[in-house]
Design a protein around this motif. Structure first.
Motif, PDB file in Angstrom:
ATOM      1  N   PRO A  70       0.775  -1.389   0.131  1.00 20.85           N
ATOM      2  CA  PRO A  70      -0.129   0.013   0.036  1.00 20.85           C
ATOM      3  C   PRO A  70       0.656   1.179   0.040  1.00 20.85           C
ATOM      4  O   PRO A  70       1.677   1.383   1.006  1.00 20.85           O
ATOM      5  CB  PRO A  70      -0.621  -0.250   1.110  1.00 20.85           C
ATOM      6  CG  PRO A  70      -0.969  -1.438   1.521  1.00 20.85           C
ATOM      7  CD  PRO A  70       0.505  -2.151   1.092  1.00 20.85           C
ATOM      8  N   GLY A  71       0.478   2.252  -0.933  1.00 18.39           N
ATOM      9  CA  GLY A  71       1.295   3.231  -1.124  1.00 18.39           C
ATOM     10  C   GLY A  71       2.919   3.362  -1.674  1.00 18.39           C
ATOM     11  O   GLY A  71       3.146   4.353  -1.687  1.00 18.39           O
ATOM     12  N   LEU A  72       3.052   2.091  -1.975  1.00 18.43           N
ATOM     13  CA  LEU A  72       4.497   2.040  -2.550  1.00 18.43           C
ATOM     14  C   LEU A  72       4.561   1.528  -3.945  1.00 18.43           C
ATOM     15  O   LEU A  72       3.493   0.996  -4.496  1.00 18.43           O
ATOM     16  CB  LEU A  72       5.066   1.029  -1.577  1.00 18.43           C
ATOM     17  CG  LEU A  72       5.424   1.486  -0.270  1.00 18.43           C
ATOM     18  CD1 LEU A  72       6.266   0.448   0.539  1.00 18.43           C
ATOM     19  CD2 LEU A  72       5.978   2.742  -0.275  1.00 18.43           C
ATOM     20  N   ALA A  91       0.557  -7.146   0.724  1.00 16.57           N
ATOM     21  CA  ALA A  91       0.560  -6.482  -0.560  1.00 16.57           C
ATOM     22  C   ALA A  91      -0.146  -7.161  -1.422  1.00 16.57           C
ATOM     23  O   ALA A  91      -0.729  -8.400  -1.220  1.00 16.57           O
ATOM     24  CB  ALA A  91       2.113  -6.669  -0.945  1.00 16.57           C
ATOM     25  N   MET A  92      -0.214  -6.915  -2.708  1.00 18.62           N
ATOM     26  CA  MET A  92      -0.677  -7.607  -3.717  1.00 18.62           C
ATOM     27  C   MET A  92       0.294  -8.160  -4.690  1.00 18.62           C
ATOM     28  O   MET A  92       1.356  -7.490  -4.858  1.00 18.62           O
ATOM     29  CB  MET A  92      -1.618  -6.538  -4.955  1.00 18.62           C
ATOM     30  CG  MET A  92      -2.137  -7.303  -5.982  1.00 18.62           C
ATOM     31  SD  MET A  92      -3.539  -8.217  -5.575  1.00 18.62           S
ATOM     32  CE  MET A  92      -4.734  -6.944  -5.377  1.00 18.62           C
ATOM     33  N   VAL A 144      -2.340 -10.478  -0.292  1.00 19.32           N
ATOM     34  CA  VAL A 144      -1.928 -10.959   0.840  1.00 19.32           C
ATOM     35  C   VAL A 144      -2.065 -10.146   2.069  1.00 19.32           C
ATOM     36  O   VAL A 144      -1.330  -8.884   1.663  1.00 19.32           O
ATOM     37  CB  VAL A 144      -0.482 -11.817   0.642  1.00 19.32           C
ATOM     38  CG1 VAL A 144       0.082 -12.143   2.096  1.00 19.32           C
ATOM     39  CG2 VAL A 144      -0.520 -12.758  -0.301  1.00 19.32           C
ATOM     40  N   THR A 145      -2.644 -10.395   3.006  1.00 17.40           N
ATOM     41  CA  THR A 145      -2.556  -9.475   4.082  1.00 17.40           C
ATOM     42  C   THR A 145      -2.120 -10.181   5.476  1.00 17.40           C
ATOM     43  O   THR A 145      -2.810 -11.218   5.694  1.00 17.40           O
ATOM     44  CB  THR A 145      -4.225  -9.096   4.263  1.00 17.40           C
ATOM     45  OG1 THR A 145      -4.871  -8.269   3.247  1.00 17.40           O
ATOM     46  CG2 THR A 145      -4.288  -8.265   5.569  1.00 17.40           C
ATOM     47  N   VAL A 146      -1.330  -9.663   6.116  1.00 17.01           N
ATOM     48  CA  VAL A 146      -0.850 -10.429   7.399  1.00 17.01           C
ATOM     49  C   VAL A 146      -1.078  -9.269   8.390  1.00 17.01           C
ATOM     50  O   VAL A 146      -0.954  -8.124   8.329  1.00 17.01           O
ATOM     51  CB  VAL A 146       0.826 -10.305   7.160  1.00 17.01           C
ATOM     52  CG1 VAL A 146       1.364 -10.845   8.380  1.00 17.01           C
ATOM     53  CG2 VAL A 146       1.250 -11.074   5.916  1.00 17.01           C
ATOM     54  N   SER A 147      -1.649  -9.913   9.330  1.00 20.39           N
ATOM     55  CA  SER A 147      -2.215  -9.201  10.573  1.00 20.39           C
ATOM     56  C   SER A 147      -1.086  -9.414  11.779  1.00 20.39           C
ATOM     57  O   SER A 147      -0.597 -10.611  11.907  1.00 20.39           O
ATOM     58  CB  SER A 147      -3.632  -9.576  11.096  1.00 20.39           C
ATOM     59  OG  SER A 147      -3.635 -11.022  11.138  1.00 20.39           O
ATOM     60  N   SER A 148      -0.899  -8.372  12.563  1.00 21.95           N
ATOM     61  CA  SER A 148      -0.106  -8.503  13.720  1.00 21.95           C
ATOM     62  C   SER A 148      -0.702  -8.987  14.858  1.00 21.95           C
ATOM     63  O   SER A 148      -1.801  -9.391  14.995  1.00 21.95           O
ATOM     64  CB  SER A 148       0.616  -7.122  13.891  1.00 21.95           C
ATOM     65  OG  SER A 148      -0.423  -6.304  14.317  1.00 21.95           O
TER      66      SER A 148
END
Length: 126
Positions: free
Chosen positions: A44-46, A94-95, A122-126
């Motif tokens: 995101p944003g990069l 990220a995608m 892909v979404t990684v949660s803390s």
């Protein structure tokens, strides 16, 4: 024409694992004799960044940020590229895109790829 279709994305907790797949519509080696394949991601944003490359000779390269945690591989019988993601971190969110260069030459993270998939999130949660 080469079509690439990614799958395997989803949500995972930090420290977990995920395997991404990229189905290739043809056998690149049979069609072109030599090729490069790669995984890229856009956080995101990069800007989009390279994650790993693999060429038809089996040479592999990783971005420093994923070395020791991610592994790129292929199954030629299935015309499929994989990205095994281990010990994932929230910053791996990220995608993820699969890319292919249908010709020989050096494989690297650059504007050399002819074909791209649509991506898998892909979404990684803390």
């Amino acid at each position: 024409q080469v079509r690439l279709v990614e799958s395997g994305g989803g949500s995972v907790s930090a420290g977990g694992s995920l395997r991404l797949s990229c189905a290739v519509s043809i056998n690149l080696y049979e069609a072109y004799g030599a090729y490069c394949m790669a995984w890229y991601r856009q956080r995101p944003g990069l800007e989009r960044e390279g994650v790993a490359t693999l060429d038809s000779a089996g040479n592999i390269n990783y971005a420093d940020s994923v070395k020791g945690r991610f592994a790129i591989s292929q199954d030629n019988a299935k015309n499929t590229l994989y990205l095994e993601m281990n010990r994932v971190k929230p910053e791996d969110t990220a995608m993820y895109y699969c890319a292919a260069k249908a010709s020989g030459g050096r494989c690297y993270f650059g504007p050399i790829y002819n074909y791209w998939g649509q991506g898998t999130q892909v979404t990684v949660s803390s």
